[in-house]
Design an enzyme around this catalytic site. Sequence first.
Site, PDB file in Angstrom:
ATOM      1  N   SER A  53      62.662  -8.168  35.184  1.00 30.70           N
ATOM      2  CA  SER A  53      61.244  -8.290  35.497  1.00 30.70           C
ATOM      3  C   SER A  53      60.782  -9.681  35.109  1.00 30.70           C
ATOM      4  CB  SER A  53      60.459  -7.231  34.710  1.00 30.70           C
ATOM      5  OG  SER A  53      59.069  -7.496  34.715  1.00 30.70           O
ATOM      6  N   TYR A  66      58.051  -2.402  26.266  1.00 32.25           N
ATOM      7  CA  TYR A  66      58.752  -2.689  27.519  1.00 32.25           C
ATOM      8  C   TYR A  66      59.108  -4.172  27.613  1.00 32.25           C
ATOM      9  CZ  TYR A  66      59.489  -3.068  32.583  1.00 32.25           C
ATOM     10  OH  TYR A  66      60.015  -3.331  33.820  1.00 32.25           O
TER      11      TYR A  66
END
Length: 334
Positions: A140, A153
């Site tokens: 990501s 996260y």
Amino acid sequence: MSDTQVVVVTGASGGVGRAVARAFGARRARVALLARGERGLESAAADVERGGGTALAIPTDVADFDQVDTAAERAEKELGPIDVWVNVAFTSVFAPFGEIGADEFRRVTEVSYLGYVHGTMAALNRMKPRDHGTVVQVGSALAYRGIPLQSAYCGAKHAIQGFNESLRCELLHEGSHVRTTMVQLPAVNTPQFSWVLSRLPHHAQPVPPIYQPEVAARAVLHAADHPRRREYWVGGSTAGTLIANAVAPGLLDRYLAKTGFTSQQTGGPKPADQPENLWAPADRETDFGAHGEFDAKATPRSFQLWASRHHGFLAAGGGALAATALACWRRARS
């Protein structure tokens, strides 16, 4: 690709993992699907079979290495030697850091970071003796740039980035033909915003611009086919975020402090009956599919992804244009 290609996808029951499994199925690959939710897994397997592939659904919690290794052994026994392993599975908590319990933070780390480590270990234990295979880490933009309300996260994605870089160096040192590459994703319209544990006052949403999971799946398949590249960036927002963070990280801190809370919430109330998949799968009895609730806002394509896949062509074209411009300038001066 050959129709005998054997692929393992973690987190295959929903979201990006589901889209990746479908895409490999459309290539007639043999796909082992790893996830916890049995209904989601059954539906994902049906998608793969419907697309012309062969599916093997294996209920697995990637936080447990023994489960992952057993799944890998079963995949090789029933489908054949693994060619590609795609790590996608994750969980998260949407909340300020001070509102996340230590056990919750640990669980996110065990799934979203150690799950990748476990998957990579299981894959390499089988690929390295054969000197063949590819591991794709689905990352990501948050692997480089942390944002508020997603500390667990973001920490996991940063950890994956460092782990993968270290591993890649080791494989290069060994002269191994086993490859590892990483795909850095933008905000994607997946079911996670309907099932991740959230303590936000409003319904969670991906930070626009939002991309459909099929965009991510195309990038993952391209990375699996061309794993010599250390990583791929998907979406203009990913490229912009990573460049801005490299140039002016302090300024980006202040910008996200101002905008990062509201941009991750719709403004509407969080459903009172929203499931939470941190400790138990949300799709044990309900199939959520690949898409989330934001189809109306999500785009099915990314020019930046096309540019990333064709950077050599663009560089050659840019060089040709530059040469032409230089020649015209010289003629004009003469």
